[in-house]
Design an enzyme around this catalytic site. Structure first.
Site, PDB file in Angstrom:
ATOM      1  N   TRP A 147       0.848  -1.208   0.000  1.00 19.37           N
ATOM      2  CA  TRP A 147       0.000   0.000   0.000  1.00 19.37           C
ATOM      3  C   TRP A 147       0.873   1.243   0.000  1.00 19.37           C
ATOM      4  CZ3 TRP A 147      -4.711  -1.136  -1.199  1.00 19.37           C
ATOM      5  CH2 TRP A 147      -5.696  -0.158  -1.133  1.00 19.37           C
ATOM      6  N   ASP A 203       0.054  10.777  -0.304  1.00 13.19           N
ATOM      7  CA  ASP A 203      -1.014  11.775  -0.199  1.00 13.19           C
ATOM      8  C   ASP A 203      -2.351  11.125   0.153  1.00 13.19           C
ATOM      9  OD1 ASP A 203      -1.443  10.474  -2.669  1.00 13.19           O
ATOM     10  OD2 ASP A 203      -2.371  12.245  -3.536  1.00 13.19           O
ATOM     11  N   GLU A 206      -3.592   8.342  -1.799  1.00 12.51           N
ATOM     12  CA  GLU A 206      -2.775   7.134  -1.649  1.00 12.51           C
ATOM     13  C   GLU A 206      -2.019   6.787  -2.928  1.00 12.51           C
ATOM     14  OE1 GLU A 206      -6.156   4.494  -0.163  1.00 12.51           O
ATOM     15  OE2 GLU A 206      -4.891   4.718   1.592  1.00 12.51           O
ATOM     16  N   GLU A 207      -1.676   7.787  -3.697  1.00 11.33           N
ATOM     17  CA  GLU A 207      -1.047   7.523  -4.986  1.00 11.33           C
ATOM     18  C   GLU A 207       0.337   8.127  -5.120  1.00 11.33           C
ATOM     19  OE1 GLU A 207      -5.110   7.418  -7.702  1.00 11.33           O
ATOM     20  OE2 GLU A 207      -3.935   9.265  -7.634  1.00 11.33           O
ATOM     21  N   GLU A 474     -18.758   6.725  -4.351  1.00 14.24           N
ATOM     22  CA  GLU A 474     -17.553   7.547  -4.390  1.00 14.24           C
ATOM     23  C   GLU A 474     -17.595   8.530  -5.561  1.00 14.24           C
ATOM     24  OE1 GLU A 474     -13.236   6.065  -3.577  1.00 14.24           O
ATOM     25  OE2 GLU A 474     -13.710   5.606  -5.657  1.00 14.24           O
TER      26      GLU A 474
END
Ligand SMILES: *[C@@H]1O[C@H](CO)[C@@H](O)[C@H](O)[C@H]1NC(C)=O
Ligand SMILES: *[C@@H]1O[C@H](CO)[C@@H](O)[C@H](O)[C@H]1NC(C)=O
Ligand SMILES: *[C@@H]1O[C@H](CO)[C@@H](O)[C@H](O)[C@H]1NC(C)=O
Ligand SMILES: *[C@@H]1O[C@H](CO)[C@@H](O)[C@H](O)[C@H]1NC(C)=O
Ligand SMILES: *[C@@H]1O[C@H](CO)[C@@H](O)[C@H](O)[C@H]1NC(C)=O
Ligand SMILES: *[C@@H]1O[C@H](CO)[C@@H](O)[C@H](O)[C@H]1NC(C)=O
Ligand SMILES: *[C@@H]1O[C@H](CO)[C@@H](O)[C@H](O)[C@H]1NC(C)=O
Ligand SMILES: *[C@@H]1O[C@H](CO)[C@@H](O)[C@H](O)[C@H]1NC(C)=O
Ligand SMILES: *[C@@H]1O[C@H](CO)[C@@H](O)[C@H](O)[C@H]1NC(C)=O
Ligand SMILES: *[C@@H]1O[C@H](CO)[C@@H](O)[C@H](O)[C@H]1NC(C)=O
Length: 664
Positions: A147, A203, A206-207, A474
């Site tokens: 992750w 960030d 999550e990228e 989302e």
């Protein structure tokens, strides 16, 4: 009693055909928002364990990101989403929904436990590194997947949310509870922020590895509020006091793109990273860290700052052309907006959170101008204002005289409402043009009114793509507006709630930005150094193993292809006792992958790197060893830099270790 009941009841009536028609066609925006707010609160509660209807098997107080397990699997709990969600719930509680208090207290209990989970980044004790873990199983156990780690906004946001509740307790005779139960959790988070605020990290999406605007701004907020809160409790937080100005300095000096006139969402990114930097990251930061009493100067990037308003325009404009559903909307009006224009996740679509935040930040900014009784337009913010109010010009607009109004409880500025007052004004009252004779025709009030109308436009866009049952996913499809990805997303629902609060004039308590010291003349990113972390036992944290360990940062140079990842395996518990998929590595500086583990002292540790392929785990050939020294002062750190070797043992089928996530 938690929310699902209310949701089910409402959803049942909303699902009937005529009700849908009515919601879409005949309700005023105010009525729609009031209805949707109840649905959103109930939807959030449905996603909180242990009683939430969609949160089956989630531990007490755990906020699940969403109930869906495919497309994508969101049945996990993130520190960030949980904190932002309970931040919204806190404020619903403060304005009078007393039944929410037990939800907040359950959250506190869950977070005390979450802080102590052994994570792929290590533990709470002794280095605090485990607090940077973003994602956990819903029973508050370790998530082993590869992750984007660490994500240090989590501890900052949790501290902010918990301090919001402490603020309530201090006004309501809860000093003892605040000190005994909650502050020990907050202290771990503040120390983590003070120690690690400048590290390269991922960030909020999550990228991207680097330093993220949202994360840094939230960290600054947590430290400033932490210093104040410590004082109110009769303590001090010297680490907060020493680091807050440094974080402010970093924030003020690094995130502005002068050429593009917008916030740069991520800096110190890996070589080859090539996005415009326009990203809703700044909107979420400005909204989460809004302080009604704050100044508008650019250093702090408050909603009313010229830089945030200019960024708002750059951000919104970046979506006008690229989403087909925006075709035909006025060039100066609200549109559907997403995370960032280059987004490709699920094809790259508008997100409810982002469009709602586009509204929220404008309500915030208008409230700050209203509170200050003046509004200054400069060359940075001029294009933003001119699109709303063509005759806007550089200069200061003052509130008209007669600005103050009298209530049974005292005086306030005209049109402003604050929560917690006995004569709370309901939605739809207060804002608007010319309610008070002497406001009519004032440019100041007209500009604020045009900002509010513009903000309402974003809410109206969301309304267009609101499903019959009122529960948001989302994203919504860039071409059709249909909901996409992660149904019943907690964060989308929470974003509706905070938007509503700001639109209705409910503001969180000031966190003290008005009183911060001037920025230091030179910035220093060293952080506060090693801190002492301890479990918040009285809040429900289990005692953790506090025996002395040596921290090892394993680093390996490994080029991978899409769909393959790197793990490290070895013969100590933090390396999974040779399980191939226990300790994932992260590539913040790809192709170097990293993992932090805690090893016993005076031990030969045998280890090997493992490539996770779509259908097998492939160990590199041969084992390596590293020998840990004596524990010394408990602050010994080692690191490696290895080059991955060719394939050795391959694990394909019938592999099933009860301690890991995958079995075949
Ligand atoms: C207040 O909270 C309860 C849950 O405790 C929820 O069912 C209810 O819908 C909330 N009320 C409003 C007006 O949001
Ligand atoms: C909850 O746990 C039970 C028992 O392990 C399991 O049967 C059930 O499928 C789980 N529910 C969900 C929604 O995962
Ligand atoms: C927690 O949840 C994970 C994932 O569902 C499961 O594998 C694990 O057994 C659970 N642990 C406990 C202690 O219940
Ligand atoms: C700053 O903005 C300009 C103009 O939009 C853009 O070309 C440039 O790439 C941006 N700089 C960075 C570092 O993103
Ligand atoms: C969005 O809708 C279009 C048109 O129906 C469709 O082609 C596309 O696949 C949808 N996008 C996603 C991510 O489902
Ligand atoms: C609302 O409807 C959507 C489909 O439009 C569905 O995916 C979602 O689960 C529903 N949510 C609730 C809480 O009923
Ligand atoms: C990683 O390995 C590649 C290929 O062997 C090499 O070119 C590169 O310099 C290495 N990087 C580091 C930081 O060692
Ligand atoms: C790990 O393996 C090495 C090599 O076999 C051995 O010397 C060492 O004692 C082992 N360490 C532990 C903690 O079992
Ligand atoms: C393991 O997976 C990789 C990539 O999918 C493949 O190239 C390799 O042949 C597999 N190894 C074995 C022994 O199946
Ligand atoms: C590496 O360690 C594992 C686990 O002890 C063992 O099965 C394997 O034989 C070792 N490999 C080598 C090349 O020593």
């Amino acid at each position: 009693m938690h929310g699902p009941l209310a949701l089910v009841l409402f959803a049942a009536s909303a699902l009937a055909g005529p009700a849908i028609e009515q919601r879409q066609a005949t309700l005023s925006l105010d009525e729609f928002i009031a209805q949707e707010r109840r649905i959103a609160v109930a939807g959030v509660l449905a996603n909180i364990g242990p009683d939430g209807a969609s949160a089956q098997n989630a531990s007490r107080g755990v906020v699940i990101a969403g109930p869906g397990i495919v497309n994508p699997d969101y049945r996990y709990t993130w520190t960030r989403d949980s904190a932002m969600t309970i931040h919204a719930i806190n404020e619903e509680f403060f304005v009078g929904n007393a039944s929410l208090q037990s939800t907040i207290e359950d959250y506190i209990y869950a977070e005390a436990i979450r802080q102590t989970v052994n994570t792929p980044l290590g533990d709470l004790y002794p280095w605090g590194t485990g607090l940077g873990e973003p994602k956990y199983q819903i029973n508050l156990t370790r998530f082993h997947g590869v992750w984007g780690r660490p994500q240090p906004d989590g501890p900052a946001l949790r501290a902010i949310t918990l301090m919001g509740y402490i603020d309530y307790l201090l006004d309501n005779g809860g000093m003892a509870q605040a000190k005994r139960i909650i502050w020990p959790i907050v202290v771990n988070d503040l120390l983590f922020v003070a120690q690690y605020w400048s590290i390269i990290s991922y960030d909020l999406w999550e990228e991207v590895a680097g330093n993220s605007f949202f994360t840094i701004q939230s960290m600054h907020h947590s430290l400033v509020e932490g210093a104040h809160m410590a004082t109110r409790l009769g303590y001090t937080c010297p680490q907060c006091e020493s680091q807050a100005p440094q974080v402010a300095c970093f924030l003020a000096n690094n995130f502005w793109n002068e050429t593009g006139q917008h916030v740069l969402a991520n800096i110190n990114t890996p070589e080859g990273f090539s996005r415009s930097g326009i990203d809703s990251n700044f909107l979420l930061g400005a909204a989460e860290n809004f302080d009604i009493d704050a100044p508008c100067d650019n250093a702090y990037y408050q909603p009313c700052s010229s830089r945030i308003l200019a960024s708002h325009k750059a951000y919104v404009d970046s979506f006008r052309e690229i989403y087909p559903i925006n075709a035909g909307r006025p060039a100066n009006g609200a549109v559907a907006t997403g995370r960032y224009p280059e987004d490709t996740y699920y094809g790259g679509n508008p997100w409810y959170i982002c469009t709602l935040n586009a509204a929220e930040v404008l309500y915030d900014a208008a409230a700050q101008f209203r509170r200050q009784g003046q509004l200054t337009i400069d060359s940075t913010s001029l294009p933003f204002f001119q699109q709303l109010y063509p005759s806007a010009a550089v200069g200061t607009y003052n509130a008209p005289s007669g600005w103050w109004q009298r209530h049974s409880w005292g005086w306030s500025r005209w049109g402003e409402k604050t929560w917690g007052k006995p004569s709370w004004w309901g939605p739809g009252r207060g804002y608007g043009r010319g309610r008070n004779g002497n406001q009519r025709g004032s440019a100041f009030t007209d500009i604020l009114a045009s900002m509010t109308t513009y903000a309402d436009g974003f809410v109206s866009v969301v309304r267009e793509y609101t499903p019959a049952n009122g529960s948001y996913s989302e994203q919504y499809n860039r071409t059709t507006g249909e909901m996409l990805s992660a149904y019943d997303l907690t964060w989308s629902l929470a974003a509706f709630v905070t938007m509503t609060q700001r639109r209705n004039g409910q503001y969180p308590a000031s966190w003290g930005l008005r009183d911060v010291a001037p920025l230091p003349s030179s910035c220093n990113t060293a952080g506060a150094g090693p801190q002492n972390y301890a479990p918040a036992i009285e809040a429900g944290a289990p005692p953790v193993d506090m025996s002395c360990t040596v921290q090892i940062t394993f680093r390996v140079n490994a080029t991978t292809t899409f769909g393959t990842n790197i793990y490290i395996s070895g013969n100590i518990s933090d390396l999974g006792n040779w399980a191939p998929d226990y300790e994932p590595m992260t590539p913040p500086s790809y192709p170097i992958w990293e993992a932090i583990v805690e090893a016993p002292p005076n031990t030969v540790v045998s280890y090997a790197y493992v490539q996770q392929n779509p259908a097998n785990y492939t160990f590199e050939v041969g084992n390596r060893t590293i020998t840990t020294p004596d524990c010394g002062n408990g602050r010994v750190q080692l690191s490696t830099l290895d080059a991955i070797r060719g394939p050795g043992t391959v694990i394909t089928e019938n592999y099933c270790n009860p301690d890991v996530t995958r079995c075949w």
